[in-house]
Design a protein around this motif. Structure first.
Motif, PDB file in Angstrom:
ATOM      1  N   ALA A  23      -5.996   6.980   1.578  1.00  0.00           N
ATOM      2  CA  ALA A  23      -5.121   6.164   0.725  1.00  0.00           C
ATOM      3  C   ALA A  23      -3.659   6.423   1.050  1.00  0.00           C
ATOM      4  CB  ALA A  23      -5.407   6.460  -0.745  1.00  0.00           C
ATOM      5  N   VAL A  24      -3.314   7.692   1.267  1.00  0.00           N
ATOM      6  CA  VAL A  24      -1.932   8.034   1.634  1.00  0.00           C
ATOM      7  C   VAL A  24      -1.588   7.427   2.986  1.00  0.00           C
ATOM      8  CG1 VAL A  24      -0.397   9.947   2.249  1.00  0.00           C
ATOM      9  CG2 VAL A  24      -1.847  10.123   0.227  1.00  0.00           C
ATOM     10  N   MET A  25      -2.484   7.563   3.945  1.00  0.00           N
ATOM     11  CA  MET A  25      -2.237   7.018   5.278  1.00  0.00           C
ATOM     12  C   MET A  25      -2.071   5.506   5.240  1.00  0.00           C
ATOM     13  SD  MET A  25      -1.948   9.688   7.040  1.00  0.00           S
ATOM     14  CE  MET A  25      -1.678   8.863   8.575  1.00  0.00           C
ATOM     15  N   ASP A  26      -2.877   4.844   4.426  1.00  0.00           N
ATOM     16  CA  ASP A  26      -2.770   3.389   4.308  1.00  0.00           C
ATOM     17  C   ASP A  26      -1.390   2.977   3.802  1.00  0.00           C
ATOM     18  OD1 ASP A  26      -5.359   3.094   5.230  1.00  0.00           O
ATOM     19  OD2 ASP A  26      -6.220   2.761   3.241  1.00  0.00           O
TER      20      ASP A  26
ATOM     21  N   GLY B 285       2.648   1.539   9.297  1.00  0.00           N
ATOM     22  CA  GLY B 285       3.490   0.350   9.403  1.00  0.00           C
ATOM     23  C   GLY B 285       4.904   0.546   8.903  1.00  0.00           C
ATOM     24  N   LEU B 286       5.175   1.675   8.237  1.00  0.00           N
ATOM     25  CA  LEU B 286       6.526   1.939   7.763  1.00  0.00           C
ATOM     26  C   LEU B 286       7.356   2.556   8.887  1.00  0.00           C
ATOM     27  CD1 LEU B 286       5.890   3.520   4.247  1.00  0.00           C
ATOM     28  CD2 LEU B 286       6.651   1.207   4.766  1.00  0.00           C
ATOM     29  N   PRO B 287       8.643   2.249   8.943  1.00  0.00           N
ATOM     30  CA  PRO B 287       9.498   2.893   9.934  1.00  0.00           C
ATOM     31  C   PRO B 287       9.580   4.403   9.684  1.00  0.00           C
ATOM     32  CG  PRO B 287      10.588   0.994   8.949  1.00  0.00           C
ATOM     33  CD  PRO B 287       9.343   1.253   8.153  1.00  0.00           C
ATOM     34  N   VAL B 288       9.598   5.174  10.751  1.00  0.00           N
ATOM     35  CA  VAL B 288       9.651   6.633  10.637  1.00  0.00           C
ATOM     36  C   VAL B 288      10.881   7.058   9.838  1.00  0.00           C
ATOM     37  CG1 VAL B 288       9.930   8.779  11.947  1.00  0.00           C
ATOM     38  CG2 VAL B 288       8.303   7.045  12.710  1.00  0.00           C
ATOM     39  N   ALA B 289      12.013   6.423  10.051  1.00  0.00           N
ATOM     40  CA  ALA B 289      13.239   6.791   9.333  1.00  0.00           C
ATOM     41  C   ALA B 289      13.070   6.632   7.824  1.00  0.00           C
ATOM     42  CB  ALA B 289      14.417   5.960   9.823  1.00  0.00           C
TER      43      ALA B 289
END
Length: 75
Positions: A9-12, A16-20
């Motif tokens: 769930a956390v990984m989901d 797709g989010l930017p690392v910054a």
């Protein structure tokens, strides 16, 4: 929720989010958890205090709410 289910769930939420963006959220959450203690936060994050301060200055300039350091502590 089982550990694997929680981890998925956390990984989901992160995929797709930017690392910054993830880094900023992690730093700000760690500062909240340490009540603004920069030295403790830097140690928990495994980064240099100077790096943390530079990122804090950037986030503050961008308008993010950065937790204040404890009274009497150096910023």
């Amino acid at each position: 929720m089982h550990d694997l289910e929680h981890e998925q769930a956390v990984m989901d939420q992160l995929v797709g989010l930017p690392v910054a963006e993830v880094e900023r959220d992690l730093i700000l959450a760690t500062l909240r958890e340490t009540d603004g203690n920069r030295t403790h936060a830097a140690n928990l994050l495994g980064i240099a205090i100077r790096t943390l301060r530079n990122k804090i200055n950037l986030y503050a300039a961008e308008g993010y709410d950065v937790p204040e350091p404890p009274q009497g502590a150096a910023s």
